[in-house]
Design an enzyme around this catalytic site. Structure first.
Site, PDB file in Angstrom:
ATOM      1  N   ASN A 107       1.148  -1.309   0.272  1.00 60.62           N
ATOM      2  CA  ASN A 107      -0.192  -0.119  -0.134  1.00 60.62           C
ATOM      3  C   ASN A 107       1.011   0.911   0.297  1.00 60.62           C
ATOM      4  O   ASN A 107       0.239   2.083  -0.499  1.00 60.62           O
ATOM      5  CB  ASN A 107      -0.900   0.295   1.068  1.00 60.62           C
ATOM      6  CG  ASN A 107      -0.324  -0.033   1.841  1.00 60.62           C
ATOM      7  OD1 ASN A 107       0.279  -1.799   2.274  1.00 60.62           O
ATOM      8  ND2 ASN A 107      -0.082   0.673   3.529  1.00 60.62           N
ATOM      9  N   GLN A 152      -5.264  -4.231  -1.400  1.00 54.91           N
ATOM     10  CA  GLN A 152      -4.777  -2.733  -3.039  1.00 54.91           C
ATOM     11  C   GLN A 152      -4.407  -3.418  -4.237  1.00 54.91           C
ATOM     12  O   GLN A 152      -4.217  -2.945  -4.959  1.00 54.91           O
ATOM     13  CB  GLN A 152      -2.912  -2.084  -2.500  1.00 54.91           C
ATOM     14  CG  GLN A 152      -2.912  -2.206  -1.173  1.00 54.91           C
ATOM     15  CD  GLN A 152      -3.607   0.174  -1.265  1.00 54.91           C
ATOM     16  OE1 GLN A 152      -4.379   0.185  -2.483  1.00 54.91           O
ATOM     17  NE2 GLN A 152      -3.540   0.353  -0.389  1.00 54.91           N
ATOM     18  N   SER A 177     -10.848  -5.717   0.157  1.00 56.68           N
ATOM     19  CA  SER A 177     -11.811  -4.408   0.941  1.00 56.68           C
ATOM     20  C   SER A 177     -12.193  -3.570  -0.459  1.00 56.68           C
ATOM     21  O   SER A 177     -11.770  -2.928  -1.274  1.00 56.68           O
ATOM     22  CB  SER A 177     -10.780  -3.651   1.312  1.00 56.68           C
ATOM     23  OG  SER A 177     -11.946  -2.693   1.807  1.00 56.68           O
ATOM     24  N   HIS A 199     -13.354  -0.487  -0.273  1.00 60.30           N
ATOM     25  CA  HIS A 199     -13.592   1.063   0.324  1.00 60.30           C
ATOM     26  C   HIS A 199     -12.080   1.005  -0.675  1.00 60.30           C
ATOM     27  O   HIS A 199     -11.690   3.057  -1.076  1.00 60.30           O
ATOM     28  CB  HIS A 199     -13.754   1.768   1.530  1.00 60.30           C
ATOM     29  CG  HIS A 199     -12.170   1.402   2.340  1.00 60.30           C
ATOM     30  ND1 HIS A 199     -11.676   2.641   2.550  1.00 60.30           N
ATOM     31  CD2 HIS A 199     -11.872   0.547   3.503  1.00 60.30           C
ATOM     32  CE1 HIS A 199     -10.061   1.737   2.969  1.00 60.30           C
ATOM     33  NE2 HIS A 199     -11.270   0.887   3.739  1.00 60.30           N
ATOM     34  N   THR A 247     -25.939 -10.171  11.383  1.00 61.67           N
ATOM     35  CA  THR A 247     -26.861  -9.689  10.152  1.00 61.67           C
ATOM     36  C   THR A 247     -26.115  -9.358   8.721  1.00 61.67           C
ATOM     37  O   THR A 247     -25.192  -8.003   9.040  1.00 61.67           O
ATOM     38  CB  THR A 247     -27.690  -8.614  10.397  1.00 61.67           C
ATOM     39  OG1 THR A 247     -28.596  -9.547  11.925  1.00 61.67           O
ATOM     40  CG2 THR A 247     -28.502  -8.368   9.375  1.00 61.67           C
ATOM     41  N   CYS A 287       1.675   6.285   7.824  1.00 63.76           N
ATOM     42  CA  CYS A 287       1.074   6.188   8.091  1.00 63.76           C
ATOM     43  C   CYS A 287       0.842   5.504   9.567  1.00 63.76           C
ATOM     44  O   CYS A 287       0.002   5.042  10.512  1.00 63.76           O
ATOM     45  CB  CYS A 287       1.490   4.012   7.707  1.00 63.76           C
ATOM     46  SG  CYS A 287       0.761   4.100   6.189  1.00 63.76           S
TER      47      CYS A 287
HETATM   48  C1  PLP Z   1      -6.291  -0.286   3.735  1.00 64.29           C
HETATM   49  C2  PLP Z   1      -5.772  -1.609   3.508  1.00 64.29           C
HETATM   50  C3  PLP Z   1      -6.241  -2.506   4.770  1.00 64.29           C
HETATM   51  C4  PLP Z   1      -7.062  -2.086   5.555  1.00 64.29           C
HETATM   52  O1  PLP Z   1      -8.621  -2.428   4.710  1.00 64.29           O
HETATM   53  P1  PLP Z   1      -9.661  -1.420   5.920  1.00 64.29           P
HETATM   54  O2  PLP Z   1     -10.856  -2.297   4.869  1.00 64.29           O
HETATM   55  O3  PLP Z   1      -9.826  -0.669   5.719  1.00 64.29           O
HETATM   56  O4  PLP Z   1      -9.442  -2.670   7.286  1.00 64.29           O
HETATM   57  C5  PLP Z   1      -5.239  -3.687   4.907  1.00 64.29           C
HETATM   58  N1  PLP Z   1      -4.532  -3.863   3.726  1.00 64.29           N
HETATM   59  C6  PLP Z   1      -3.679  -3.863   3.199  1.00 64.29           C
HETATM   60  C7  PLP Z   1      -3.047  -3.617   2.082  1.00 64.29           C
HETATM   61  C8  PLP Z   1      -4.854  -1.754   2.899  1.00 64.29           C
HETATM   62  O5  PLP Z   1      -4.254  -0.934   1.692  1.00 64.29           O
END
Ligand code: PLP
Length: 381
Positions: free
Chosen positions: A153, A181, A201, A203, A242, A328
Site C-alpha cells: 500500500n 490493494q 476491501s 473501499h 446480520t 501511516c
Molecule cells: C487499506 C488496507 C487494509 C485495511 O483495509 P480496511 O478495509 O480499511 O480495514 C489492509 N491491507 C492493505 C494492504 C490496505 O491497503
C-alpha cells in the site's frame, strides 16, 4: 484559493456513483434481513447471492460460497490469521510473513506471537520484493501458514504470490494474501494462483467503506478456520452478524465495475503516474523513486526528496490530499516501517510522499500536484 486535489486513493477511494445507485433500494425499501424466511428476506438474500457471484467472478473463485463477507480488510486479515492459527495449532506453531505488511496483518501476527506462536519475518529486497525461495527456506516442519501481501500500500510493489503459493502448496503450508490493494487494480486469479486465503476491501476499489470479504478456497478436506465472533450461523458460522445488505450490494457492483474496466483503469493509472514522475523530476531537486521498477501497481508513486525537511514539506502541501512517509504512523513522526525495511535512510523516508492515483484522476490533477510540490519546495528552501 487553489482547488483541493485528492491523490490518496490507496488510503480510500470514493464510492463510484454507480455503486451508490445500486445500493440505494436496499436501505429502506428492500431492507429485509437476508436470514429471514419471508419475501423481503428472500429478496435481500438474492441480492447478497448476486454480489457474492460478482466478487467470485472478479477473482475467479471456484464458487461464490468461497467468499465470506466481513466489515473490513482488517477484520478479514484477523479472521484469516488468528482463525487459521487457532484452528490448526495441533499441526504446528510457526508462521511466515514479511516486514512490509500492512498493520492489519502485523497486528494479528504480533497477537499470535504473544499467544506462543513463532513468526519468521522475511526481509524484502531494496524494491520491496520477497522471493518464493525465501519463503521456502523459512518453512519448517512446524510451519502452518505463510502470509505475504499481494501488493504494498505504500510503495506499490507487487509480490510473486502465485510462485509463493505454489511453494507453500508443495510443502503442505497454507497461504494467505492481503490483496486489499491488488483486487480490482491488477488481474488476480485465485484458482490459477492456487491461493488458500485472500483478503479484499470494498473501499479500496470504489465500493463502500465497511464492506470487505475473505476468500477461503473450498478444499477437501476443508481448510479449518476458527470464527473470531461467536453467535449465529451467518456466513456458515464463520462470521456471524446480520449481513450488511446495502454494503454487500455496493461491493458486488464495485467488483462488477472493476472487472469490466480493469484494463482501462490500469492504462489510465500508469500513464498519469509516469506523467507525475516526469513532472517531479523537473523540479530541480534530488528525487528518488521507491518500489519495484517492474512489478508495481499502476496507481502508486512513492518518492523521497533528498535534503528536504519532510515535515515542513508535507505541511506546505495544504491543497494536496496525499500521504507522507511518516503518515501511516500519522502524527507520531516515525518514518514509515515499509521504507525503512527496504533500506531507505530515516531522513529520506520522512521526506517522502506517496501519490496514489485513481479512476477520477486527470492529467490536470497530476500537473497541479507537481506545481504545488514545486511551490512548497521553494517556500521551505
Ligand atoms: C487499506 C488496507 C487494509 C485495511 O483495509 P480496511 O478495509 O480499511 O480495514 C489492509 N491491507 C492493505 C494492504 C490496505 O491497503
Amino acid at each position: 484559493m487553489p482547488k483541493l486535489i485528492y491523490l490518496d486513493f490507496a488510503s480510500t477511494t470514493p464510492a463510484d456513483p454507480r455503486v451508490v445507485q445500486a445500493m440505494q433500494p436496499f436501505w429502506s425499501e428492500t431492507f429485509g434481513n437476508a436470514a429471514s424466511n419471508h419475501a423481503l428476506g428472500w429478496q435481500a438474500k438474492q441480492a447478497v447471492d448476486e454480489a457474492r457471484q460478482q466478487l467470485a467472478d472478479l477473482i475467479n473463485a471456484e464458487q461464490p460460497e468461497a467468499l465470506f463477507f466481513t466489515a473490513s480488510a482488517t477484520e478479514s486479515n484477523n479472521l484469516a490469521l488468528k482463525g487459521f492459527a487457532q484452528a490448526n495449532v495441533a499441526h504446528g506453531r510457526h508462521l511466515i510473513s514479511q516486514t512490509t505488511e500492512h498493520s492489519s496483518v502485523l497486528g494479528p501476527l504480533r497477537a499470535l506471537e504473544a499467544q506462543g506462536f513463532t513468526i519468521t519475518w522475511l526481509n524484502p529486497d531494496e524494491h520491496g520484493r520477497i522471493s518464493a525461495s525465501q519463503v521456502e527456506q523459512a518453512i519448517t516442519p512446524q510451519t502452518i501458514l505463510a502470509t505475504i501481501m499481494a501488493a504494498n500500500n505504500e510503495i506499490g510493489t507487487v509480490q510473486p504470490i502465485a510462485e509463493i503459493a505454489a511453494v507453500c502448496r508443495r510443502r503442505g503450508v497454507a497461504f494467505h494474501t492481503d490483496a486489499a490493494q491488488a483486487v480490482g487494480k491488477i488481474p488476480l486469479d485465485v484458482c490459477a494462483a492456487d491461493i488458500d486465503l485472500l483478503t479484499l476491501s470494498g473501499h479500496k476499489m470504489y465500493g463502500p467503506k465497511g464492506s470487505a470479504a475473505l476468500y477461503v478456497a473450498q478444499r477437501k478436506p476443508a481448510l479449518k478456520i476458527s470464527p473470531q465472533l461467536h453467535g449465529g450461523s451467518h456466513e456458515r458460522g464463520l462470521r456471524p452478524s446480520t449481513l450488511a445488505v446495502p454494503l454487500i450490494v455496493g461491493l458486488g457492483e464495485a467488483a462488477r465495475l472493476a472487472q469490466s474496466q480493469i484494463q482501462d483503469d490500469m492504462v489510465h493509472g500508469a500513464a498519469l503516474r509516469e506523467r507525475l514522475w516526469k513532472n517531479l523530476q523537473q523540479l530541480g531537486v534530488s528525487v528518488r523513486r521507491f518500489g519495484d521498477p517492474q512489478y508495481h501497481l499502476p496507481g502508486i508513486l512513492s518518492v523521497g526528496f533528498a535534503g528536504i525537511d519532510g515535515e515542513m514539506l508535507f505541511k506546505s502541501l495544504s491543497y494536496l490530499c496525499l500521504s507522507s512517509g511518516a503518515a501511516c504512523a500519522s502524527g507520531s513522526g516515525k518514518a514509515s516501517h515499509v521504507l525503512t525495511a527496504i533500506g531507505v535512510p530515516e531522513a529520506l523516508a520522512r521526506a517522502s510522499l506517496r501519490f496514489s492515483l485513481g479512476r477520477p484522476t486527470t492529467a490536470d490533477d497530476v500537473d497541479a500536484a507537481a506545481e504545488q510540490v514545486k511551490v512548497a519546495l521553494q517556500q521551505i528552501r
